[in-house]
Design a protein around this motif. Sequence first.
Motif, PDB file in Angstrom:
ATOM      1  N   TRP A   1       0.875  -1.175   0.000  1.00 29.16           N
ATOM      2  CA  TRP A   1       0.000   0.000   0.000  1.00 29.16           C
ATOM      3  C   TRP A   1       0.903   1.212   0.000  1.00 29.16           C
ATOM      4  O   TRP A   1       1.721   1.392   0.913  1.00 29.16           O
TER       5      TRP A   1
ATOM      6  N   SER B   1       1.429   5.288  -0.087  1.00 29.96           N
ATOM      7  CA  SER B   1       0.792   6.557   0.294  1.00 29.96           C
ATOM      8  C   SER B   1       1.612   7.733  -0.213  1.00 29.96           C
ATOM      9  O   SER B   1       2.805   7.619  -0.452  1.00 29.96           O
TER      10      SER B   1
ATOM     11  N   LYS C   1       1.598  11.352  -2.810  1.00 25.82           N
ATOM     12  CA  LYS C   1       1.035  11.829  -4.076  1.00 25.82           C
ATOM     13  C   LYS C   1       1.281  10.740  -5.114  1.00 25.82           C
ATOM     14  O   LYS C   1       2.298  10.744  -5.816  1.00 25.82           O
TER      15      LYS C   1
ATOM     16  N   GLN D   1      -1.635   9.197  -6.919  1.00 22.33           N
ATOM     17  CA  GLN D   1      -2.731   9.081  -7.868  1.00 22.33           C
ATOM     18  C   GLN D   1      -2.689  10.285  -8.790  1.00 22.33           C
ATOM     19  O   GLN D   1      -2.410  11.412  -8.360  1.00 22.33           O
ATOM     20  N   GLY D   2      -2.964  10.043 -10.080  1.00 18.70           N
ATOM     21  CA  GLY D   2      -2.942  11.119 -11.058  1.00 18.70           C
ATOM     22  C   GLY D   2      -1.544  11.503 -11.510  1.00 18.70           C
ATOM     23  O   GLY D   2      -1.343  12.565 -12.094  1.00 18.70           O
TER      24      GLY D   2
ATOM     25  N   ASN E   1      -5.930   2.050  -7.753  1.00 19.46           N
ATOM     26  CA  ASN E   1      -6.177   3.183  -6.877  1.00 19.46           C
ATOM     27  C   ASN E   1      -7.183   2.802  -5.808  1.00 19.46           C
ATOM     28  O   ASN E   1      -8.136   2.079  -6.083  1.00 19.46           O
TER      29      ASN E   1
ATOM     30  N   PRO F   1      -9.873   4.368  -2.711  1.00 19.54           N
ATOM     31  CA  PRO F   1     -10.638   5.592  -2.454  1.00 19.54           C
ATOM     32  C   PRO F   1      -9.948   6.564  -1.498  1.00 19.54           C
ATOM     33  O   PRO F   1     -10.192   7.766  -1.556  1.00 19.54           O
ATOM     34  N   ASP F   2      -9.060   6.065  -0.638  1.00 23.41           N
ATOM     35  CA  ASP F   2      -8.399   6.941   0.343  1.00 23.41           C
ATOM     36  C   ASP F   2      -7.147   7.633  -0.207  1.00 23.41           C
ATOM     37  O   ASP F   2      -6.425   8.295   0.524  1.00 23.41           O
ATOM     38  N   GLY F   3      -6.865   7.472  -1.510  1.00 21.88           N
ATOM     39  CA  GLY F   3      -5.734   8.144  -2.131  1.00 21.88           C
ATOM     40  C   GLY F   3      -4.481   7.297  -2.258  1.00 21.88           C
ATOM     41  O   GLY F   3      -3.512   7.707  -2.893  1.00 21.88           O
ATOM     42  N   ARG F   4      -4.482   6.113  -1.655  1.00 13.19           N
ATOM     43  CA  ARG F   4      -3.332   5.219  -1.772  1.00 13.19           C
ATOM     44  C   ARG F   4      -3.435   4.388  -3.049  1.00 13.19           C
ATOM     45  O   ARG F   4      -4.469   4.342  -3.694  1.00 13.19           O
TER      46      ARG F   4
END
Length: 90
Positions: free
Chosen positions: A9, A11, A13, A15-16, A38, A40-43
């Motif tokens: 997992w 963590s 920046k 995503q995107g 991806n 939902p929590d950004g990880r």
Amino acid sequence: MSKQCIKAWVSGKVQGVWYRRATQEQALQHGLTGYAKNLPDGRVEVLLCGEEEAVRAVTQWLWQGPPAARVSQVSLEEAAPRDPDAFITL
């Protein structure tokens, strides 16, 4: 050589910024299978399966990621061995 599967997992920046695609490229270069998706929590969740040395190399790369990524943490755990047909990104 022994085979293993690791779930990670990631963590920060991640995503995107093409993190999943870059992870797929690294995994394929090392002959690994698995997935990157991806959360939902950004990880980003990553599963890597293959030769132990190759899995270790890519898990170390996860801390770097592509140029636009800023990784703050990578959590790892052993996963049950799997033999998916290909590396996929979701």
